[in-house]
Design a protein around this motif. Structure first.
Motif, PDB file in Angstrom:
ATOM      1  N   CYS A   7      39.168  36.072  32.437  1.00  0.00           N
ATOM      2  CA  CYS A   7      40.093  35.039  32.912  1.00  0.00           C
ATOM      3  C   CYS A   7      39.771  34.537  34.313  1.00  0.00           C
ATOM      4  O   CYS A   7      40.336  33.545  34.750  1.00  0.00           O
ATOM      5  CB  CYS A   7      41.531  35.539  32.853  1.00  0.00           C
ATOM      6  SG  CYS A   7      42.044  36.551  34.259  1.00  0.00           S
ATOM      7  N   ARG A   9      40.161  36.259  37.252  1.00  0.00           N
ATOM      8  CA  ARG A   9      40.749  37.035  38.345  1.00  0.00           C
ATOM      9  C   ARG A   9      39.762  38.131  38.732  1.00  0.00           C
ATOM     10  O   ARG A   9      39.058  38.667  37.883  1.00  0.00           O
ATOM     11  CB  ARG A   9      42.085  37.639  37.932  1.00  0.00           C
ATOM     12  CG  ARG A   9      43.195  36.619  37.881  1.00  0.00           C
ATOM     13  CD  ARG A   9      44.529  37.271  37.604  1.00  0.00           C
ATOM     14  NE  ARG A   9      45.615  36.317  37.792  1.00  0.00           N
ATOM     15  CZ  ARG A   9      46.766  36.379  37.144  1.00  0.00           C
ATOM     16  NH1 ARG A   9      47.011  37.346  36.279  1.00  0.00           N
ATOM     17  NH2 ARG A   9      47.692  35.483  37.367  1.00  0.00           N
ATOM     18  N   CYS A  17      44.065  41.182  32.003  1.00  0.00           N
ATOM     19  CA  CYS A  17      44.560  40.705  30.711  1.00  0.00           C
ATOM     20  C   CYS A  17      44.649  41.798  29.659  1.00  0.00           C
ATOM     21  O   CYS A  17      45.482  41.717  28.752  1.00  0.00           O
ATOM     22  CB  CYS A  17      43.680  39.568  30.214  1.00  0.00           C
ATOM     23  SG  CYS A  17      43.801  38.085  31.238  1.00  0.00           S
ATOM     24  N   GLU A  31      51.489  31.865  33.478  1.00  0.00           N
ATOM     25  CA  GLU A  31      50.072  31.840  33.866  1.00  0.00           C
ATOM     26  C   GLU A  31      49.351  33.088  33.373  1.00  0.00           C
ATOM     27  O   GLU A  31      48.237  32.999  32.849  1.00  0.00           O
ATOM     28  CB  GLU A  31      49.906  31.716  35.380  1.00  0.00           C
ATOM     29  CG  GLU A  31      48.435  31.714  35.771  1.00  0.00           C
ATOM     30  CD  GLU A  31      48.170  31.645  37.263  1.00  0.00           C
ATOM     31  OE1 GLU A  31      47.005  31.853  37.641  1.00  0.00           O
ATOM     32  OE2 GLU A  31      49.111  31.388  38.041  1.00  0.00           O
ATOM     33  N   ARG A  35      46.230  33.115  30.797  1.00  0.00           N
ATOM     34  CA  ARG A  35      44.964  33.776  31.099  1.00  0.00           C
ATOM     35  C   ARG A  35      44.601  34.782  30.000  1.00  0.00           C
ATOM     36  O   ARG A  35      43.447  34.886  29.596  1.00  0.00           O
ATOM     37  CB  ARG A  35      45.024  34.459  32.464  1.00  0.00           C
ATOM     38  CG  ARG A  35      44.980  33.491  33.628  1.00  0.00           C
ATOM     39  CD  ARG A  35      45.088  34.230  34.966  1.00  0.00           C
ATOM     40  NE  ARG A  35      44.988  33.330  36.087  1.00  0.00           N
ATOM     41  CZ  ARG A  35      43.837  32.862  36.595  1.00  0.00           C
ATOM     42  NH1 ARG A  35      42.691  33.208  36.069  1.00  0.00           N
ATOM     43  NH2 ARG A  35      43.862  32.049  37.627  1.00  0.00           N
ATOM     44  N   TYR A  38      43.270  32.857  27.049  1.00  0.00           N
ATOM     45  CA  TYR A  38      41.868  32.467  27.258  1.00  0.00           C
ATOM     46  C   TYR A  38      40.961  33.671  26.990  1.00  0.00           C
ATOM     47  O   TYR A  38      39.950  33.563  26.289  1.00  0.00           O
ATOM     48  CB  TYR A  38      41.657  31.945  28.688  1.00  0.00           C
ATOM     49  CG  TYR A  38      40.196  31.749  29.004  1.00  0.00           C
ATOM     50  CD1 TYR A  38      39.538  30.589  28.626  1.00  0.00           C
ATOM     51  CD2 TYR A  38      39.467  32.748  29.651  1.00  0.00           C
ATOM     52  CE1 TYR A  38      38.176  30.422  28.879  1.00  0.00           C
ATOM     53  CE2 TYR A  38      38.121  32.583  29.905  1.00  0.00           C
ATOM     54  CZ  TYR A  38      37.480  31.424  29.523  1.00  0.00           C
ATOM     55  OH  TYR A  38      36.137  31.271  29.763  1.00  0.00           O
TER      56      TYR A  38
END
Length: 125
Positions: A7, A9, A17, A31, A35, A38
């Motif tokens: 994602c 981060r 995640c 958000e 993420r 994704y």
């Protein structure tokens, strides 16, 4: 970073995640859910995508294209609307059969019983 979260981060998948995928732990905000969705596309985790899709819009099944290589995610904006609604604007880059693609979307999310769900989105240019 070894096993970095797809994602974007700066932390490991399990600390990011991975906490929300298949664990039952709800994402704390829209958000974080976006993420993780994704990341589910990157990892071909159809179960997570279906589980986090709002029942009003959820498809009966999902078949992800194994030929898509996801290259990165940029979250442009996370907009909480109220306690149970939010929008997330993002750009996700991918490559299909060697051709670069870009998905720019404003997604809508709703929170029910403490869990955020993806409802739908508008494709932006």
């Amino acid at each position: 970073m070894k096993d970095a979260c797809p994602c974007g981060r700066p932390c490991a998948f399990e600390a990011c995640c991975g906490r929300y995928m298949g664990t039952g732990l709800p994402a704390p905000d829209a958000e974080s859910l976006m993420r993780s969705r994704y990341t589910a596309f990157v990892r071909h985790d159809e179960a997570h995508l279906l589980a986090t899709w709002h029942a009003s819009q959820r498809p009966g099944n999902l078949e992800l294209d194994e030929g898509v290589k996801w290259l990165g995610l940029e979250v442009k904006r996370h907009t909480p609307i109220d306690d149970t609604h939010a929008e997330v604007e993002f750009v996700a880059r991918s490559r299909v059969q060697g051709r670069g693609q870009r998905l720019h979307e404003r997604s809508r999310f709703v929170r029910e019983d403490g869990h955020w769900f993806y409802v739908d989105g508008d494709i932006l240019n």
